[in-house]
Design a protein around this motif. Structure first.
Motif, PDB file in Angstrom:
ATOM      1  N   LEU A   1       0.824  -1.215   0.000  1.00 54.83           N
ATOM      2  CA  LEU A   1       0.000   0.000   0.000  1.00 54.83           C
ATOM      3  C   LEU A   1       0.853   1.258   0.000  1.00 54.83           C
ATOM      4  CD1 LEU A   1      -2.880  -0.898   2.458  1.00 54.83           C
ATOM      5  CD2 LEU A   1      -3.088  -0.357   0.041  1.00 54.83           C
ATOM      6  N   LEU A   2       1.946   1.229   0.731  1.00 60.08           N
ATOM      7  CA  LEU A   2       2.852   2.370   0.766  1.00 60.08           C
ATOM      8  C   LEU A   2       3.467   2.618  -0.602  1.00 60.08           C
ATOM      9  CD1 LEU A   2       4.039   4.430   2.766  1.00 60.08           C
ATOM     10  CD2 LEU A   2       5.931   2.855   3.099  1.00 60.08           C
ATOM     11  N   ALA A   3       3.897   1.550  -1.282  1.00 62.49           N
ATOM     12  CA  ALA A   3       4.479   1.674  -2.618  1.00 62.49           C
ATOM     13  C   ALA A   3       3.432   2.162  -3.621  1.00 62.49           C
ATOM     14  CB  ALA A   3       5.058   0.333  -3.066  1.00 62.49           C
ATOM     15  N   ALA A   4       2.207   1.663  -3.516  1.00 61.44           N
ATOM     16  CA  ALA A   4       1.149   2.105  -4.433  1.00 61.44           C
ATOM     17  C   ALA A   4       0.835   3.585  -4.224  1.00 61.44           C
ATOM     18  CB  ALA A   4      -0.099   1.255  -4.218  1.00 61.44           C
ATOM     19  N   THR A   5       0.789   4.017  -2.978  1.00 59.84           N
ATOM     20  CA  THR A   5       0.523   5.424  -2.687  1.00 59.84           C
ATOM     21  C   THR A   5       1.629   6.321  -3.228  1.00 59.84           C
ATOM     22  OG1 THR A   5      -0.625   4.764  -0.680  1.00 59.84           O
ATOM     23  CG2 THR A   5       0.039   7.060  -0.838  1.00 59.84           C
ATOM     24  N   LEU A   6       2.866   5.903  -3.032  1.00 63.49           N
ATOM     25  CA  LEU A   6       4.000   6.666  -3.544  1.00 63.49           C
ATOM     26  C   LEU A   6       3.972   6.729  -5.064  1.00 63.49           C
ATOM     27  CD1 LEU A   6       6.612   8.157  -2.873  1.00 63.49           C
ATOM     28  CD2 LEU A   6       7.797   5.966  -2.990  1.00 63.49           C
ATOM     29  N   SER A   7       3.668   5.614  -5.721  1.00 63.22           N
ATOM     30  CA  SER A   7       3.596   5.573  -7.184  1.00 63.22           C
ATOM     31  C   SER A   7       2.500   6.499  -7.706  1.00 63.22           C
ATOM     32  CB  SER A   7       3.327   4.150  -7.667  1.00 63.22           C
ATOM     33  OG  SER A   7       4.345   3.284  -7.243  1.00 63.22           O
ATOM     34  N   LEU A   8       1.337   6.439  -7.070  1.00 60.72           N
ATOM     35  CA  LEU A   8       0.244   7.317  -7.509  1.00 60.72           C
ATOM     36  C   LEU A   8       0.590   8.786  -7.297  1.00 60.72           C
ATOM     37  CD1 LEU A   8      -2.895   5.361  -6.302  1.00 60.72           C
ATOM     38  CD2 LEU A   8      -2.180   5.785  -8.662  1.00 60.72           C
TER      39      LEU A   8
ATOM     40  N   ILE B   1       3.615  10.132  -7.418  1.00 59.18           N
ATOM     41  CA  ILE B   1       4.574  10.508  -8.462  1.00 59.18           C
ATOM     42  C   ILE B   1       3.878  10.647  -9.812  1.00 59.18           C
ATOM     43  CG2 ILE B   1       6.582   9.683  -9.745  1.00 59.18           C
ATOM     44  CD1 ILE B   1       7.573   8.467  -7.084  1.00 59.18           C
ATOM     45  N   LEU B   2       2.995   9.710 -10.135  1.00 67.82           N
ATOM     46  CA  LEU B   2       2.263   9.782 -11.397  1.00 67.82           C
ATOM     47  C   LEU B   2       1.364  11.013 -11.473  1.00 67.82           C
ATOM     48  CD1 LEU B   2       1.274   6.061 -12.003  1.00 67.82           C
ATOM     49  CD2 LEU B   2       2.882   7.438 -13.322  1.00 67.82           C
ATOM     50  N   SER B   3       0.736  11.364 -10.377  1.00 65.92           N
ATOM     51  CA  SER B   3      -0.128  12.548 -10.400  1.00 65.92           C
ATOM     52  C   SER B   3       0.696  13.815 -10.617  1.00 65.92           C
ATOM     53  CB  SER B   3      -0.948  12.643  -9.112  1.00 65.92           C
ATOM     54  OG  SER B   3      -0.115  12.899  -8.017  1.00 65.92           O
ATOM     55  N   VAL B   4       1.891  13.883 -10.064  1.00 68.06           N
ATOM     56  CA  VAL B   4       2.759  15.043 -10.290  1.00 68.06           C
ATOM     57  C   VAL B   4       3.186  15.102 -11.738  1.00 68.06           C
ATOM     58  CG1 VAL B   4       5.027  16.012  -9.761  1.00 68.06           C
ATOM     59  CG2 VAL B   4       3.557  15.225  -7.913  1.00 68.06           C
ATOM     60  N   ILE B   5       3.529  13.959 -12.312  1.00 69.72           N
ATOM     61  CA  ILE B   5       3.995  13.914 -13.711  1.00 69.72           C
ATOM     62  C   ILE B   5       2.866  14.313 -14.664  1.00 69.72           C
ATOM     63  CG2 ILE B   5       4.754  12.369 -15.564  1.00 69.72           C
ATOM     64  CD1 ILE B   5       6.374  10.854 -13.422  1.00 69.72           C
ATOM     65  N   PHE B   6       1.669  13.763 -14.476  1.00 72.35           N
ATOM     66  CA  PHE B   6       0.588  13.979 -15.424  1.00 72.35           C
ATOM     67  C   PHE B   6      -0.086  15.335 -15.279  1.00 72.35           C
ATOM     68  CE2 PHE B   6       0.500   9.239 -15.774  1.00 72.35           C
ATOM     69  CZ  PHE B   6       0.831   9.212 -17.119  1.00 72.35           C
TER      70      PHE B   6
END
Length: 50
Positions: free
Chosen positions: A34-41, A43-48
């Motif tokens: 869950l921690l990795a998924a939250t971090l990934s989301l 980062i993706l939200s910042v990129i997009f």
């Protein structure tokens, strides 16, 4: 003579640690996932959204 069993009262720190810390390997793995998924989301939200 039996060994003496001492019962001690739980403190607020004990209760918080019991709630926050995972109690098994599986729950620790799920917590890490869950921690990795939250971090990934995040980062993706910042990129997009730039």
């Amino acid at each position: 003579m039996e060994p003496e069993n001492r019962i001690r009262q739980l403190t607020d720190m004990d209760v918080a640690a019991d709630i926050l810390l995972p109690d098994s390997i599986l729950s620790g793995f799920l917590y890490a996932l869950l921690l990795a998924a939250t971090l990934s989301l995040s980062i993706l939200s910042v990129i997009f959204f730039l």
